[in-house]
Design a protein around this motif. Structure first.
Motif, PDB file in Angstrom:
ATOM      1  N   ARG A 222       0.857  -1.362   0.017  1.00 55.13           N
ATOM      2  CA  ARG A 222      -0.017  -0.041   0.117  1.00 55.13           C
ATOM      3  C   ARG A 222       1.062   1.476   0.085  1.00 55.13           C
ATOM      4  O   ARG A 222       0.552   2.189  -0.729  1.00 55.13           O
ATOM      5  CB  ARG A 222      -0.837  -0.033   1.458  1.00 55.13           C
ATOM      6  N   GLN A 223       1.983   1.111   0.720  1.00 57.46           N
ATOM      7  CA  GLN A 223       2.831   2.383   0.863  1.00 57.46           C
ATOM      8  C   GLN A 223       3.470   2.682  -0.536  1.00 57.46           C
ATOM      9  O   GLN A 223       3.457   3.708  -0.859  1.00 57.46           O
ATOM     10  CB  GLN A 223       4.052   2.217   1.804  1.00 57.46           C
ATOM     11  N   ARG A 224       3.746   1.527  -1.338  1.00 55.72           N
ATOM     12  CA  ARG A 224       4.462   1.579  -2.542  1.00 55.72           C
ATOM     13  C   ARG A 224       3.369   2.298  -3.425  1.00 55.72           C
ATOM     14  O   ARG A 224       3.689   2.999  -4.391  1.00 55.72           O
ATOM     15  CB  ARG A 224       4.828   0.232  -3.070  1.00 55.72           C
ATOM     16  N   GLN A 225       2.066   1.803  -3.536  1.00 56.28           N
ATOM     17  CA  GLN A 225       1.091   2.316  -4.087  1.00 56.28           C
ATOM     18  C   GLN A 225       0.957   4.018  -4.223  1.00 56.28           C
ATOM     19  O   GLN A 225       0.620   4.502  -5.129  1.00 56.28           O
ATOM     20  CB  GLN A 225      -0.258   1.701  -4.136  1.00 56.28           C
ATOM     21  N   PHE A 226       1.025   4.259  -2.834  1.00 53.00           N
ATOM     22  CA  PHE A 226       0.942   5.718  -2.270  1.00 53.00           C
ATOM     23  C   PHE A 226       1.955   6.380  -3.061  1.00 53.00           C
ATOM     24  O   PHE A 226       2.052   7.572  -3.575  1.00 53.00           O
ATOM     25  CB  PHE A 226       0.657   5.999  -1.120  1.00 53.00           C
ATOM     26  N   GLN A 227       3.227   5.841  -2.937  1.00 55.81           N
ATOM     27  CA  GLN A 227       4.398   6.651  -3.380  1.00 55.81           C
ATOM     28  C   GLN A 227       4.240   6.750  -5.060  1.00 55.81           C
ATOM     29  O   GLN A 227       4.779   7.810  -5.671  1.00 55.81           O
ATOM     30  CB  GLN A 227       5.723   5.821  -3.250  1.00 55.81           C
ATOM     31  N   GLU A 228       3.705   5.591  -5.670  1.00 61.57           N
ATOM     32  CA  GLU A 228       3.704   5.772  -7.198  1.00 61.57           C
ATOM     33  C   GLU A 228       2.604   6.766  -7.444  1.00 61.57           C
ATOM     34  O   GLU A 228       2.836   7.485  -8.539  1.00 61.57           O
ATOM     35  CB  GLU A 228       2.957   4.640  -7.674  1.00 61.57           C
ATOM     36  N   LEU A 229       1.663   6.944  -6.814  1.00 60.93           N
ATOM     37  CA  LEU A 229       0.613   8.008  -6.960  1.00 60.93           C
ATOM     38  C   LEU A 229       1.201   9.303  -6.773  1.00 60.93           C
ATOM     39  O   LEU A 229       0.707  10.292  -7.540  1.00 60.93           O
ATOM     40  CB  LEU A 229      -0.811   7.813  -6.114  1.00 60.93           C
TER      41      LEU A 229
END
Length: 88
Positions: free
Chosen positions: A75-82
């Motif tokens: 989830r943290q990776r997805q937020f960083q990508e966003l």
């Protein structure tokens, strides 16, 4: 009724109708909401033997914690990508 409405200007009649319509909308909304039935919720429960050892308990806890950590990292990776896509 016609004589009463004829002696009033149009804005007063419009506001009177609006004053009557607003509570009616709220009452109708509550009536519709009262008829909505919630969906049944299924809750899964794990079952363990009563004689399991402390080591087995700790191993299960570590395994579950590893799953939670993996989900949190994803989830943290997805937020960083966003964040990168939005240019923050």
């Amino acid at each position: 009724m016609r004589a009463f409405l004829a002696t009033r200007d149009r804005t007063r009649v419009g506001f009177a109708l609006l004053a009557i319509a607003m509570p009616m909308l709220i009452i109708v909304g509550f009536a519709i909401d009262a008829n909505i039935k919630p969906q049944p919720q299924i809750i899964y429960v794990e079952s363990w033997p009563a004689n399991r050892s402390e080591e087995e308990i700790l191993a299960d806890q570590k395994k579950d914690q590893a799953k939670r950590d993996a989900i949190r990292r994803e989830r943290q990776r997805q937020f960083q990508e966003l964040e990168k896509r939005l240019g923050m």
